[in-house]
Motif scaffolding. Sequence first.
Motif, PDB file in Angstrom:
ATOM      1  N   LEU A  20       0.883  -1.110  -0.001  1.00 21.77           N
ATOM      2  CA  LEU A  20      -0.069   0.181  -0.361  1.00 21.77           C
ATOM      3  C   LEU A  20       1.068   0.900   0.240  1.00 21.77           C
ATOM      4  O   LEU A  20       0.717   2.126  -0.728  1.00 21.77           O
ATOM      5  N   PHE A  21       1.962   1.261   0.278  1.00 23.01           N
ATOM      6  CA  PHE A  21       2.648   2.352   0.775  1.00 23.01           C
ATOM      7  C   PHE A  21       3.744   2.652  -0.442  1.00 23.01           C
ATOM      8  O   PHE A  21       3.548   3.779  -1.058  1.00 23.01           O
ATOM      9  N   ILE A  22       4.430   1.320  -0.683  1.00 22.14           N
ATOM     10  CA  ILE A  22       4.541   1.928  -2.627  1.00 22.14           C
ATOM     11  C   ILE A  22       3.003   2.257  -3.835  1.00 22.14           C
ATOM     12  O   ILE A  22       3.924   3.449  -4.332  1.00 22.14           O
ATOM     13  N   MET A  23       2.365   2.453  -3.691  1.00 18.07           N
ATOM     14  CA  MET A  23       1.192   2.064  -4.340  1.00 18.07           C
ATOM     15  C   MET A  23       0.819   3.273  -4.252  1.00 18.07           C
ATOM     16  O   MET A  23       0.441   3.990  -5.107  1.00 18.07           O
ATOM     17  N   PHE A  24       0.919   3.769  -2.777  1.00 17.81           N
ATOM     18  CA  PHE A  24       0.363   5.436  -2.351  1.00 17.81           C
ATOM     19  C   PHE A  24       1.739   6.004  -3.072  1.00 17.81           C
ATOM     20  O   PHE A  24       1.771   6.973  -3.538  1.00 17.81           O
ATOM     21  N   GLN A  25       3.292   5.818  -2.782  1.00 11.79           N
ATOM     22  CA  GLN A  25       3.704   6.340  -3.464  1.00 11.79           C
ATOM     23  C   GLN A  25       3.939   7.181  -4.731  1.00 11.79           C
ATOM     24  O   GLN A  25       4.464   8.084  -5.472  1.00 11.79           O
ATOM     25  N   LEU A  26       3.632   6.129  -5.275  1.00 10.95           N
ATOM     26  CA  LEU A  26       3.212   5.568  -7.132  1.00 10.95           C
ATOM     27  C   LEU A  26       2.396   6.837  -7.496  1.00 10.95           C
ATOM     28  O   LEU A  26       2.629   8.000  -9.020  1.00 10.95           O
ATOM     29  N   LYS A  27       1.186   6.834  -6.810  1.00  9.72           N
ATOM     30  CA  LYS A  27       0.500   8.269  -6.857  1.00  9.72           C
ATOM     31  C   LYS A  27       0.549   8.871  -7.368  1.00  9.72           C
ATOM     32  O   LYS A  27       0.376   9.855  -7.895  1.00  9.72           O
ATOM     33  N   ILE A  28       0.879   8.863  -5.933  1.00 11.56           N
ATOM     34  CA  ILE A  28       1.675  10.546  -5.656  1.00 11.56           C
ATOM     35  C   ILE A  28       2.399  11.055  -6.418  1.00 11.56           C
ATOM     36  O   ILE A  28       2.461  12.053  -6.558  1.00 11.56           O
ATOM     37  N   SER A  29       3.690  10.600  -6.880  1.00  7.72           N
ATOM     38  CA  SER A  29       4.604  10.710  -7.609  1.00  7.72           C
ATOM     39  C   SER A  29       3.995  11.054  -9.129  1.00  7.72           C
ATOM     40  O   SER A  29       5.032  11.979 -10.171  1.00  7.72           O
ATOM     41  N   LYS A  30       3.238  10.596  -9.602  1.00  3.75           N
ATOM     42  CA  LYS A  30       3.001  10.553 -10.675  1.00  3.75           C
ATOM     43  C   LYS A  30       1.987  12.003 -11.158  1.00  3.75           C
ATOM     44  O   LYS A  30       1.211  12.286 -11.942  1.00  3.75           O
ATOM     45  N   HIS A  31       1.137  12.295  -9.722  1.00  7.16           N
ATOM     46  CA  HIS A  31       0.580  13.613  -9.999  1.00  7.16           C
ATOM     47  C   HIS A  31       1.477  14.661 -10.455  1.00  7.16           C
ATOM     48  O   HIS A  31       2.473  15.466  -9.478  1.00  7.16           O
ATOM     49  N   HIS A  32       0.908  15.602 -10.752  1.00  9.14           N
ATOM     50  CA  HIS A  32       1.208  17.174 -11.612  1.00  9.14           C
ATOM     51  C   HIS A  32       0.774  17.536 -10.258  1.00  9.14           C
ATOM     52  O   HIS A  32      -0.372  18.387 -10.248  1.00  9.14           O
ATOM     53  N   TYR A  33       2.131  18.799  -9.898  1.00 12.68           N
ATOM     54  CA  TYR A  33       1.199  19.926  -9.436  1.00 12.68           C
ATOM     55  C   TYR A  33       1.135  20.972  -9.473  1.00 12.68           C
ATOM     56  O   TYR A  33       2.313  21.341 -10.504  1.00 12.68           O
ATOM     57  N   TYR A  34       0.884  22.179  -9.565  1.00 10.81           N
ATOM     58  CA  TYR A  34       0.985  23.344 -10.625  1.00 10.81           C
ATOM     59  C   TYR A  34       2.290  24.255  -9.562  1.00 10.81           C
ATOM     60  O   TYR A  34       2.181  24.185  -8.422  1.00 10.81           O
ATOM     61  N   ASN A  35       2.212  24.775 -10.697  1.00 11.48           N
ATOM     62  CA  ASN A  35       3.848  26.158 -10.097  1.00 11.48           C
ATOM     63  C   ASN A  35       2.403  26.939  -8.557  1.00 11.48           C
ATOM     64  O   ASN A  35       1.454  27.601  -8.946  1.00 11.48           O
ATOM     65  N   ASN A  36       3.492  27.860  -7.606  1.00  9.83           N
ATOM     66  CA  ASN A  36       3.333  28.494  -7.249  1.00  9.83           C
ATOM     67  C   ASN A  36       2.696  29.167  -8.384  1.00  9.83           C
ATOM     68  O   ASN A  36       2.814  30.034  -8.896  1.00  9.83           O
TER      69      ASN A  36
END
Length: 67
Positions: A20-36
């Motif tokens: 679960l930890f690895i899956m969440f890390q992969l999901k979060i790492s693929k998310h694109h955050y907007y710049n400030n």
Amino acid sequence: MPQLDTSTWFITIISMIITLFIMFQLKISKHHYYNNPEPLVTKSQKHSTPWEVKWTKIYLPLSLPQR
């Protein structure tokens, strides 16, 4: 009555948590955050309206000089 064999529970739970930890890390790492967001410098545009071109004066009865 046979007892429940719990010898493999520890490995199962730990592997599930790691997965679960690895899956969440992969999901979060693929998310694109907007710049400030930074404020854009915008030029104020002067709108010319017909009443800004000529001088107008409104005479109210109370603003007239007294006789």
